[in-house]
Design an enzyme around this catalytic site. Structure first.
Site, PDB file in Angstrom:
ATOM      1  N   GLN A   1      20.489  73.672  94.679  1.00 34.65           N
ATOM      2  CA  GLN A   1      19.888  74.417  95.793  1.00 34.65           C
ATOM      3  C   GLN A   1      18.805  75.208  95.272  1.00 34.65           C
ATOM      4  OE1 GLN A   1      23.443  77.301  96.239  1.00 34.65           O
ATOM      5  NE2 GLN A   1      21.798  78.467  96.455  1.00 34.65           N
TER       6      GLN A   1
ATOM      7  N   HIS B   1      28.877  83.189  97.945  1.00 32.86           N
ATOM      8  CA  HIS B   1      28.638  81.800  97.766  1.00 32.86           C
ATOM      9  C   HIS B   1      29.690  80.686  98.134  1.00 32.86           C
ATOM     10  CE1 HIS B   1      25.986  78.883  95.673  1.00 32.86           C
ATOM     11  NE2 HIS B   1      27.254  78.597  94.626  1.00 32.86           N
TER      12      HIS B   1
ATOM     13  N   ASN C   1      29.818  72.797  92.294  1.00 29.70           N
ATOM     14  CA  ASN C   1      28.796  73.924  92.688  1.00 29.70           C
ATOM     15  C   ASN C   1      27.334  73.082  93.252  1.00 29.70           C
ATOM     16  OD1 ASN C   1      27.572  76.340  92.787  1.00 29.70           O
ATOM     17  ND2 ASN C   1      28.263  77.273  90.852  1.00 29.70           N
TER      18      ASN C   1
ATOM     19  N   CYS D   1      23.495  77.508  99.904  1.00 29.92           N
ATOM     20  CA  CYS D   1      24.824  77.048  99.306  1.00 29.92           C
ATOM     21  C   CYS D   1      25.604  76.444 100.447  1.00 29.92           C
ATOM     22  CB  CYS D   1      25.577  78.043  98.331  1.00 29.92           C
ATOM     23  SG  CYS D   1      26.282  79.531  99.354  1.00 29.92           S
TER      24      CYS D   1
END
Length: 444
Positions: A63, A363, A385, A69
């Site tokens: 990102q 997040h 992630n 996110c």
């Protein structure tokens, strides 16, 4: 009020100087930094990257310097499905496409909220809440669902990244400047007695300016496009003049209304087994409201595991910065040892951290695996992630089960995994939380 006397401060000096351990820790921390000095070996030993359920090893996305996110996590869950079903390699859906429409819709949402609160004083808490941050990058699951349902998705090759999508600070700064100016225009128009039609016409004029600004920063999004690819078997496939909505239906095909948000908020004001929504939280006017069911952590984790056992990854939201080692990709409550080194005990529980503004969802990521013991209980969790492949293990993180208990707040699962009682509770009239409630936090 009690002042700090010189006598008291002298005592603090004496106590510190009498403790040889503190001087040793002072030397370590001043040279190496706080967290590096307190990092434990045990957290790394306990949290290896081997899992009894491991759903994907696809390359991670990045990102970059943006707060997207929640979009990346949702699009990653779709991407895994596409890669598997259509035998694709290194495929990504366009996060920038979703980003454009989110900015556009959030601008309209903000202006509608400005109109709705025009009878309130500028100093009211709700008006101040609006004007503090007219829009930002972050969001929640139901917000990204609203965008997918209205605007579909496109491959990243069709609508690639721009400077402003990958590094959004300047875009946000000037879009918010524009929106605050628009808020003043609309409030003054309403205060002057303008009728509804006049206000709506002015709002649409202002939104044209917003749309133009976004298109010049991010690129004009496609209304239809051509798409071609070769699969892993070298078969050529092509689509001509497909719309983003039709692309979603054909290539993703998930019925998003089949998914629900489950939260874990163990605070006194949110009893378990009830549904909740947040006042003023959203992005697409006319879409379904943000809604959650609050469940205890044991049940929360059971649902995530049930979905992964069926081969489907799980969107989740957490406070990723809490006791985490970003470089190693370790999320564990014993990552740092403040007690042995500094005689500082961090004992605040999850409810206390929520109530006293110490923690909230910051997040969103994707659960792509879990390690279960012989009794079927989770030991650690595999996390995809969206920070690129230079952190963790090629971008994947590992979270201890204790860390999940303390710092995870939301998952998204299919309705079929809920009991009939839980589903009824989710669908019941939700309690409306204040706009500034921690459950209204936007994942970035």
């Amino acid at each position: 009020m009690s002042e700090l006397t010189q006598t008291f401060t002298d005592k603090l000096f004496m106590d510190y100087e009498a403790n040889a351990k503190f001087r040793a820790v002072e030397n370590a921390v001043t040279h190496n930094g706080l967290l590096k000095s307190l990092e434990t070996r045990q957290s790394e030993v306990e949290n290896d990257y081997v899992f009894s359920i491991d759903l994907t090893k696809d390359e991670v996305a990045n990102q970059k310097a943006s707060g997207r996110c929640w979009m990346f996590a949702a699009l990653n869950t779709f991407r895994h499905k596409l890669i598997s079903e259509f035998k694709l390699e290194n495929f990504e859906l366009s996060q920038a496409h979703t980003f454009f429409w989110d900015k556009y819709e959030k601008s309209n949402w903000f202006l509608e909220q400005v109109i709705a609160t025009a009878n309130q004083e500028l100093g009211s808490r709700k008006v101040k809440f609006l004007l503090d941050i007219p829009q930002q990058d972050g969001g929640q699951w139901d917000m990204v669902v609203a965008l997918f349902e209205k605007y579909g998705v496109v491959p990243k090759s069709v609508y690639p990244e721009s400077i402003s999508s990958s590094a959004s600070r300047e875009l946000n700064q000037y879009l918010n400047k524009l929106l605050r100016q628009d808020a003043q225009i609309l409030r003054e128009l309403i205060a002057g007695g303008a009728d509804r039609a006049t206000v709506q016409n002015k709002k649409e004029e202002l939104l044209q300016e917003v749309f133009n600004f976004l298109a010049m920063n991010l690129g004009l999004p496609p209304r239809s496009f051509d798409f071609a690819y070769r699969d892993k078997d070298n078969n050529y496939q092509a689509e001509k003049e497909i719309t983003p909505q039709a692309f979603y239906e054909k290539y993703v095909g998930l019925k998003l209304s089949d998914y629900v948000s489950v939260i874990n908020a163990p605070t006194d004001d949110k009893p378990y087994g009830k549904s909740y929504t947040v006042d003023m939280l959203g992005n697409v006017v006319g879409s379904r409201a943000v809604r959650y069911i609050n469940l205890d952590m044991k049940r929360f984790k059971e649902l995530a595991i049930a979905q992964m056992k069926q081969g489907e990854t799980v969107w989740f939201g957490s406070d990723v910065g809490q006791v985490s080692d970003r470089q190693k990709g370790i999320l564990a409550t014993n990552t740092y040892d403040f007690g042995s080194a500094m005689d500082i005990q961090l004992t605040q529980d999850k409810a206390g951290r929520l109530d006293y503004s110490e923690s909230l969802m910051t997040h969103a990521m994707v659960l792509t695996g879990v390690d279960l013991d012989d009794q079927g209980n989770p030991v650690k969790w595999k996390v995809e992630n969206s920070w690129g492949d230079k952190v963790g293990q090629k971008g994947y993180f590992v979270a201890s089960d204790a860390w999940m208990d303390e710092y995870t707040y939301q998952i998204v699962i299919r309705k079929e995994f809920l009991t009939a009682e839980e589903l009824a509770a989710y669908e019941a009239e939700p309690q409306v939380l204040a706009p500034w409630d921690p459950m209204g936090a936007l994942a970035k």
